[in-house]
Design a protein around this motif. Sequence first.
Motif, PDB file in Angstrom:
ATOM      1  N   ASP A  51       0.800  -1.223   0.000  1.00  0.00           N
ATOM      2  CA  ASP A  51       0.000   0.000   0.000  1.00  0.00           C
ATOM      3  C   ASP A  51       0.835   1.276   0.000  1.00  0.00           C
ATOM      4  OD1 ASP A  51      -2.152  -1.736   0.179  1.00  0.00           O
ATOM      5  OD2 ASP A  51      -2.319  -1.549   2.365  1.00  0.00           O
ATOM      6  N   SER A  52       2.160   1.137  -0.033  1.00  0.00           N
ATOM      7  CA  SER A  52       3.032   2.300   0.113  1.00  0.00           C
ATOM      8  C   SER A  52       3.151   3.146  -1.147  1.00  0.00           C
ATOM      9  CB  SER A  52       4.433   1.845   0.531  1.00  0.00           C
ATOM     10  OG  SER A  52       5.030   1.079  -0.513  1.00  0.00           O
ATOM     11  N   GLY A  53       2.730   2.583  -2.285  1.00  0.00           N
ATOM     12  CA  GLY A  53       2.973   3.267  -3.548  1.00  0.00           C
ATOM     13  C   GLY A  53       4.305   2.885  -4.167  1.00  0.00           C
ATOM     14  N   ARG A  54       5.104   2.122  -3.434  1.00  0.00           N
ATOM     15  CA  ARG A  54       6.361   1.628  -3.996  1.00  0.00           C
ATOM     16  C   ARG A  54       6.107   0.409  -4.878  1.00  0.00           C
ATOM     17  NH1 ARG A  54      11.209   3.592  -2.872  1.00  0.00           N
ATOM     18  NH2 ARG A  54      11.350   5.191  -1.256  1.00  0.00           N
ATOM     19  N   VAL A  55       7.023   0.185  -5.816  1.00  0.00           N
ATOM     20  CA  VAL A  55       6.898  -0.919  -6.765  1.00  0.00           C
ATOM     21  C   VAL A  55       7.855  -2.034  -6.349  1.00  0.00           C
ATOM     22  CG1 VAL A  55       7.107  -1.626  -9.170  1.00  0.00           C
ATOM     23  CG2 VAL A  55       6.315   0.686  -8.611  1.00  0.00           C
ATOM     24  N   PRO A  56       7.347  -3.182  -5.882  1.00  0.00           N
ATOM     25  CA  PRO A  56       8.249  -4.284  -5.541  1.00  0.00           C
ATOM     26  C   PRO A  56       8.959  -4.807  -6.797  1.00  0.00           C
ATOM     27  CG  PRO A  56       6.094  -4.571  -4.520  1.00  0.00           C
ATOM     28  CD  PRO A  56       5.950  -3.475  -5.531  1.00  0.00           C
ATOM     29  N   VAL A  57      10.274  -4.940  -6.703  1.00  0.00           N
ATOM     30  CA  VAL A  57      11.076  -5.402  -7.833  1.00  0.00           C
ATOM     31  C   VAL A  57      11.834  -6.654  -7.432  1.00  0.00           C
ATOM     32  CG1 VAL A  57      11.301  -3.101  -8.823  1.00  0.00           C
ATOM     33  CG2 VAL A  57      13.027  -3.911  -7.195  1.00  0.00           C
ATOM     34  N   ARG A  58      12.458  -7.288  -8.421  1.00  0.00           N
ATOM     35  CA  ARG A  58      13.246  -8.484  -8.203  1.00  0.00           C
ATOM     36  C   ARG A  58      14.717  -8.107  -7.994  1.00  0.00           C
ATOM     37  NH1 ARG A  58      10.918 -13.209  -9.807  1.00  0.00           N
ATOM     38  NH2 ARG A  58      12.804 -14.084 -10.724  1.00  0.00           N
ATOM     39  N   ALA A  59      15.436  -8.971  -7.289  1.00  0.00           N
ATOM     40  CA  ALA A  59      16.848  -8.714  -7.026  1.00  0.00           C
ATOM     41  C   ALA A  59      17.636  -8.583  -8.326  1.00  0.00           C
ATOM     42  CB  ALA A  59      17.427  -9.827  -6.158  1.00  0.00           C
ATOM     43  N   LEU A  75      15.276   1.180 -12.984  1.00  0.00           N
ATOM     44  CA  LEU A  75      14.422   0.874 -11.845  1.00  0.00           C
ATOM     45  C   LEU A  75      13.363   1.955 -11.678  1.00  0.00           C
ATOM     46  CD1 LEU A  75      16.988  -0.266  -9.125  1.00  0.00           C
ATOM     47  CD2 LEU A  75      15.316  -1.697 -10.314  1.00  0.00           C
ATOM     48  N   PRO A  76      12.175   1.592 -11.243  1.00  0.00           N
ATOM     49  CA  PRO A  76      11.189   2.623 -10.920  1.00  0.00           C
ATOM     50  C   PRO A  76      11.731   3.571  -9.849  1.00  0.00           C
ATOM     51  CG  PRO A  76      10.190   0.434 -10.891  1.00  0.00           C
ATOM     52  CD  PRO A  76      11.670   0.229 -11.008  1.00  0.00           C
ATOM     53  N   ASP A  77      11.320   4.815  -9.910  1.00  0.00           N
ATOM     54  CA  ASP A  77      11.771   5.786  -8.908  1.00  0.00           C
ATOM     55  C   ASP A  77      11.424   5.338  -7.494  1.00  0.00           C
ATOM     56  OD1 ASP A  77      12.675   7.319 -10.975  1.00  0.00           O
ATOM     57  OD2 ASP A  77      11.051   8.790 -10.883  1.00  0.00           O
ATOM     58  N   ASN A  78      10.342   4.583  -7.355  1.00  0.00           N
ATOM     59  CA  ASN A  78       9.833   4.196  -6.043  1.00  0.00           C
ATOM     60  C   ASN A  78       9.934   2.692  -5.816  1.00  0.00           C
ATOM     61  OD1 ASN A  78       7.985   3.678  -8.043  1.00  0.00           O
ATOM     62  ND2 ASN A  78       6.180   4.221  -6.822  1.00  0.00           N
ATOM     63  N   ALA A  79      11.051   2.097  -6.236  1.00  0.00           N
ATOM     64  CA  ALA A  79      11.230   0.652  -6.109  1.00  0.00           C
ATOM     65  C   ALA A  79      11.446   0.252  -4.649  1.00  0.00           C
ATOM     66  CB  ALA A  79      12.407   0.192  -6.954  1.00  0.00           C
ATOM     67  N   VAL A  80      11.146  -1.025  -4.363  1.00  0.00           N
ATOM     68  CA  VAL A  80      11.451  -1.642  -3.071  1.00  0.00           C
ATOM     69  C   VAL A  80      11.756  -3.109  -3.340  1.00  0.00           C
ATOM     70  CG1 VAL A  80       9.014  -2.198  -2.601  1.00  0.00           C
ATOM     71  CG2 VAL A  80      10.641  -2.012  -0.700  1.00  0.00           C
ATOM     72  N   LEU A  81      12.653  -3.686  -2.554  1.00  0.00           N
ATOM     73  CA  LEU A  81      13.036  -5.082  -2.736  1.00  0.00           C
ATOM     74  C   LEU A  81      12.967  -5.790  -1.388  1.00  0.00           C
ATOM     75  CD1 LEU A  81      14.285  -7.526  -4.240  1.00  0.00           C
ATOM     76  CD2 LEU A  81      16.529  -6.473  -3.892  1.00  0.00           C
ATOM     77  N   VAL A  82      12.419  -7.013  -1.391  1.00  0.00           N
ATOM     78  CA  VAL A  82      12.316  -7.834  -0.183  1.00  0.00           C
ATOM     79  C   VAL A  82      13.262  -9.027  -0.336  1.00  0.00           C
ATOM     80  CG1 VAL A  82      10.784  -9.206   1.275  1.00  0.00           C
ATOM     81  CG2 VAL A  82       9.919  -7.134   0.152  1.00  0.00           C
TER      82      VAL A  82
END
Length: 276
Positions: A51-59, A75-82
């Motif tokens: 819900d953060s507006g960030r885009v989950p990406v792959r390693a 990468l998207p400006d708002n990327a995030v990686l888990v």
Amino acid sequence: MTRYIQPLPSPRPRPLPILLYHSVDDDPPAWIAPFTVGVGAFREQMDKVRDSGRVPVRASQVIDALRGEPGAPPLPDNAVLVTFDDGFHDFTRHALPILAERAIPAALFVTTGALRPGNESLLPPARMMDVAEVREAVAAGVEIGAHTHTHPQLDTVRPQAAREELTVSKYVLEDALGADVDLLAYPHGYSSASVRRTARHIGYRGAFAVRDVLSSEDDETFRVARLTLHADTPAARFDAWLRGHAARVAPHPESAATRAWRAYRRLRAFTPPRRA
């Protein structure tokens, strides 16, 4: 008269939160408990990621972008990686269903010695994934990377031992999965210039450290920064990380304290124990 024109300041790197988990469980062994996130807390955190507006990406997307691979999209400006380290059984039991429900990709870095009966790794006793569970994770879309074979502090072992750790882990996973494994995470987050060169020569395309700072599109390909989740990580800090705050932004040089800590650990590793 020559007019001096002040250069424009360089743009600040865009913060990229890369989240590092170890265990997701409500009843972990005592030794890993400080690095374990409860199942309910993990569910809430993944809801926030979604819900953060960030885009989950792959390693692999992060590494492709850092390497400047031809044709790789930025990468998207708002990327995030888990990401997850070690390969605890609770990844399959608890974390994977929560990730799948929210369509959040993840990377799992596996200590291959722990895959085998009897645990050939240095990790204390805990229930770890087996090869079948790693394959199950791959089938669910999880990216698999190496985390060495026995989980040593790579920057304190002899160069040949470091090479063997990185090589065996890569080959065991490739043999088990029938696919190239070219991503790496350093145990404890520890590396050195020599270790990073070795990883590159063996065939890894990039490697993740810890550092507990935000990554960015300017980060180091073989020392990518991650933020460690603990059992007591405050919700407010997690929220701030997702906003790109509450931590420094990579890249930045190693601190004097980091170099001193490495020297101390090396001294302890190479000093024979005293006889009684």
